[in-house]
Design an enzyme around this catalytic site. Structure first.
Site, PDB file in Angstrom:
ATOM      1  N   ARG A   1      -3.349 -10.073   5.437  1.00  0.00           N
ATOM      2  CA  ARG A   1      -3.859 -10.119   4.061  1.00  0.00           C
ATOM      3  C   ARG A   1      -2.774  -9.564   3.137  1.00  0.00           C
ATOM      4  O   ARG A   1      -2.435  -8.380   3.210  1.00  0.00           O
ATOM      5  CB  ARG A   1      -5.149  -9.296   3.957  1.00  0.00           C
ATOM      6  CG  ARG A   1      -5.815  -9.326   2.589  1.00  0.00           C
ATOM      7  CD  ARG A   1      -7.101  -8.514   2.614  1.00  0.00           C
ATOM      8  NE  ARG A   1      -7.784  -8.577   1.334  1.00  0.00           N
ATOM      9  CZ  ARG A   1      -7.582  -7.732   0.326  1.00  0.00           C
ATOM     10  NH1 ARG A   1      -6.698  -6.745   0.454  1.00  0.00           N
ATOM     11  NH2 ARG A   1      -8.250  -7.857  -0.802  1.00  0.00           N
TER      12      ARG A   1
ATOM     13  N   LYS B   1       0.823  -1.211   0.000  1.00  0.00           N
ATOM     14  CA  LYS B   1       0.000   0.000   0.000  1.00  0.00           C
ATOM     15  C   LYS B   1       0.856   1.259   0.000  1.00  0.00           C
ATOM     16  O   LYS B   1       2.069   1.224   0.186  1.00  0.00           O
ATOM     17  CB  LYS B   1      -0.951  -0.016   1.202  1.00  0.00           C
ATOM     18  CG  LYS B   1      -2.105  -1.000   1.019  1.00  0.00           C
ATOM     19  CD  LYS B   1      -3.114  -0.926   2.140  1.00  0.00           C
ATOM     20  CE  LYS B   1      -4.309  -1.833   1.848  1.00  0.00           C
ATOM     21  NZ  LYS B   1      -5.295  -1.847   2.951  1.00  0.00           N
TER      22      LYS B   1
END
Length: 279
Positions: free
Chosen positions: A256, A222
């Site tokens: 995740r 991210k």
């Protein structure tokens, strides 16, 4: 010790486990288009299961900043065949990454065991649907919507406000008839947060354990990694692994990730080290 149950299947969360990201989309921020076809998505499922993923998280709609919505029909066409393939071939947990109640229902009927909803069951009909399906659900915090969440996120106290939001969503779930054992929480890294918000959340992750639910953490590749290190999405492995290990050390139960094999290695080494402390 937390344990997930879905039908006849159980999944221990006694030590951190890895959830693999399968984006059956053309526009996801990191791997958009790589697994957009049925064949490529199935090959990716084969790969991540062989690498040690305990959960395969299948999604058909990108939730990256600025993402556009897809129709119900398109989302179903993307995810249901991949869920059916995975359920038929592997004894692995399958998660449906969706906010639409119709997708949740058809996904569970096709073999999914878990609902992963970035909107925390706030879409019309989602809460009642999830309760009726009686499977574990992950509730995520997001300020705003994917189209605008990164415009100007603001908090007086990010930890407290994320905690308060998740606590309220838990109350709604319990009132709808869901059991406490079916609830997982996700603070939503990158979803309506600045760089500083994200790292404060990571540093103070133990404070989110005050609600006494397992935590799912997704920070793989991210912008909190890329912006800090000035790395493009395909150069964020080291930063993602560092974040995963910190999250695991801070008590996260589910990680995740895009890079399954490398994350499994990190968690295996960490778990062996922690086990030696208690010998």
């Amino acid at each position: 010790m937390f344990e997930l149950k879905s039908g006849e299947k159980t999944l221990s969360l006694a030590s951190p486990i890895v959830m693999a990201i399968i984006n059956v989309t053309p526009d996801s921020f990191s791997d958009g288009g790589q697994h957009a076809t049925f064949e490529s998505a199935c090959r990716q499922v084969d790969k991540v299961v062989s690498q040690g993923a305990k959960i395969v998280d299948i999604g058909g709609e990108s939730t990256r900043p600025g993402a556009t919505a897809v129709t119900l029909e398109e989302e179903l066409a993307r995810v249901i065949p991949v869920i059916e393939y995975t359920a038929d071939k592997y004894d692995v947990w399958i998660s449906i990454d969706s906010s639409k109640p119709e997708v949740m229902e058809q996904a569970v009927n096709a073999g999914a065991h878990l609902i992963n909803d970035v909107r925390a069951l706030q879409e019309p009909g989602a809460l009642a649907m999830a309760a009726s399906l009686d499977v574990p659900v992950c509730l995520m915090h997001m300020q705003g919507q994917p189209q605008n969440m990164q415009d100007a996120p603001e908090y007086d106290n990010v930890i407290q406000q994320v905690n308060d939001f998740l606590s309220l969503r838990v109350d709604y779930c319990l009132a709808a008839g869901m059991s406490r054992e079916n609830i997982i929480l996700d603070p939503g890294f990158g979803f309506g947060k600045t760089l500083e918000h994200n790292y404060e959340l990571l540093a103070k992750l133990p404070e989110l354990h005050s609600l006494h639910f397992p935590l799912l953490i997704g920070l793989s590749r991210k912008s909190m990694i890329g912006d800090l290190l000035q790395r493009d999405t395909d150069q964020r492995l080291a930063g993602s692994l560092a974040g995963a290990m910190i999250a695991a050390q801070q008590g996260a139960q589910i990680l995740r990730v895009h890079d399954v094999e490398e994350t499994v290695d990190v968690i295996t080494v960490m778990s062996a080290t922690m086990a030696s402390l208690h010998n």
